[in-house]
Design an enzyme around this catalytic site. Structure first.
Site, PDB file in Angstrom:
ATOM      1  N   SER A   1       6.637  13.840   4.157  1.00 16.81           N
ATOM      2  CA  SER A   1       6.037  15.092   3.959  1.00 16.81           C
ATOM      3  C   SER A   1       6.120  16.750   4.316  1.00 16.81           C
ATOM      4  CB  SER A   1       4.566  14.723   3.251  1.00 16.81           C
ATOM      5  OG  SER A   1       4.450  13.383   2.861  1.00 16.81           O
TER       6      SER A   1
HETATM    7  N1  SAM Z   1       4.492   8.662   5.300  1.00 16.80           N
HETATM    8  C1  SAM Z   1       6.052   9.182   5.084  1.00 16.80           C
HETATM    9  C2  SAM Z   1       6.461   9.530   5.823  1.00 16.80           C
HETATM   10  O1  SAM Z   1       5.395   9.833   6.965  1.00 16.80           O
HETATM   11  O2  SAM Z   1       7.631   9.777   6.026  1.00 16.80           O
HETATM   12  C3  SAM Z   1       6.275   9.462   3.639  1.00 16.80           C
HETATM   13  C4  SAM Z   1       5.829   8.873   2.347  1.00 16.80           C
HETATM   14  S1  SAM Z   1       7.261   9.144   1.313  1.00 16.80           S
HETATM   15  C5  SAM Z   1       5.865  10.547   0.216  1.00 16.80           C
HETATM   16  C6  SAM Z   1       7.112   7.995   0.348  1.00 16.80           C
HETATM   17  C7  SAM Z   1       6.944   6.338   0.408  1.00 16.80           C
HETATM   18  O3  SAM Z   1       6.305   5.264  -0.536  1.00 16.80           O
HETATM   19  C8  SAM Z   1       8.692   6.078   0.065  1.00 16.80           C
HETATM   20  O4  SAM Z   1       9.411   5.905   1.096  1.00 16.80           O
HETATM   21  C9  SAM Z   1       8.475   5.494  -0.449  1.00 16.80           C
HETATM   22  O5  SAM Z   1       9.176   4.312  -0.632  1.00 16.80           O
HETATM   23  C10 SAM Z   1       7.314   4.551  -0.404  1.00 16.80           C
HETATM   24  N2  SAM Z   1       5.856   4.057  -1.875  1.00 16.80           N
HETATM   25  C11 SAM Z   1       6.564   4.173  -3.152  1.00 16.80           C
HETATM   26  N3  SAM Z   1       5.861   3.290  -3.989  1.00 16.80           N
HETATM   27  C12 SAM Z   1       5.865   2.097  -2.641  1.00 16.80           C
HETATM   28  C13 SAM Z   1       5.037   0.736  -2.928  1.00 16.80           C
HETATM   29  N4  SAM Z   1       4.481   0.545  -4.103  1.00 16.80           N
HETATM   30  N5  SAM Z   1       4.365   0.267  -1.454  1.00 16.80           N
HETATM   31  C14 SAM Z   1       4.861   0.514  -0.112  1.00 16.80           C
HETATM   32  N6  SAM Z   1       5.380   1.643  -0.147  1.00 16.80           N
HETATM   33  C15 SAM Z   1       5.627   2.884  -1.761  1.00 16.80           C
END
Ligand code: SAM
Length: 220
Positions: free
Chosen positions: A66
């Protein structure tokens, strides 16, 4: 000691002044942590020159880290004091977890994509931010019950509503932040649990990748 500021430190200071303070981030602890954590180490090498720009950056597997302002807004909304146990859903690069780790006692971050869980672990270690952050590979759409309750929960992927199991895993008092809405546009919702009741407010408009996995709380 040489007090010279490196180019990366200068970029980090610029990010704090221009993208965070100037846009209303006031929590000094958040500003200090983001002014110290080496964000460039959480971004793929080919995007490092953009590490301190205020935009999402691809991290592989169709996911993004993000923009710094949104990370700061989400972390600030949790009002961490340093004693909390925090759950993050969506570790991605590990950067957001590193910021949470600088401000709370303990962080558990759960990531559904194996390559990204591994990358988050590696990034946290290389950046020296991993001591109180644990990366779990799994589906966090139902939270992570083995370690509940959490004083704060931060969800980095969007859904049409807040999954009720996440609210159940939140301690009273506690705070949860999560993007809620449609696939194209969401509101960043801050839910506060206190005295057995919950209330919500909208912190910003935003656009996150969808929450995967789980039952019922994702987009069809
Ligand atoms: N917080 C992260 C960073 O600092 O880089 C960015 C996160 S990115 C916007 C969203 C993340 O959520 C992705 O890596 C995706 O694979 C993960 N994600 C989506 N659904 C998920 C779930 N049900 N459980 C765990 N992770 C999930």
């Amino acid at each position: 000691m040489n007090g010279a500021v490196t180019a990366t430190e200068a970029q980090r200071r610029y990010m704090v002044e221009r993208h965070l303070k100037a846009r209303g981030i006031r929590d000094e602890r958040v500003l200090e942590a983001m002014g110290r954590i080496p964000r460039e180490l959480f971004v793929p090498e080919r995007y490092r020159h953009n590490a301190y720009c205020d935009e999402p950056i691809p991290i592989g597997c169709g996911q993004t880290i993000s923009q710094p302002y949104i990370t700061a807004l989400m972390v600030q909304a949790l009002e961490l004091k340093g004693t909390e146990k925090v759950l993050e859903v969506g570790a991605g690069s590990g950067y957001h977890a590193a910021v949470l780790g600088a401000l709370a006692r303990e962080v558990i971050t759960i990531e559904i994509i194996p390559e990204l869980a591994e990358m988050a672990r590696r990034n946290l270690e290389v950046a020296g931010c991993g001591a109180n952050v644990r990366v779990i590979l799994g589906d966090g759409s139902l939270g992570y019950p083995p370690e509940a309750p959490y004083d704060a929960i931060s969800v980095a992927a969007a859904a049409p509503e807040i999954p009720p199991p996440l609210v159940d895993e939140l301690r009273d008092p506690g705070r949860l932040v999560m993007p809620i809405g449609s696939l194209d546009e969401q509101e960043l919702i801050v839910l506060t649990k206190s005295g057995g009741a919950t209330s919500t407010r909208v912190a910003a408009l935003c656009r996150f990748v969808p929450l995967q996995g789980g039952e019922g709380w994702r987009f069809d």
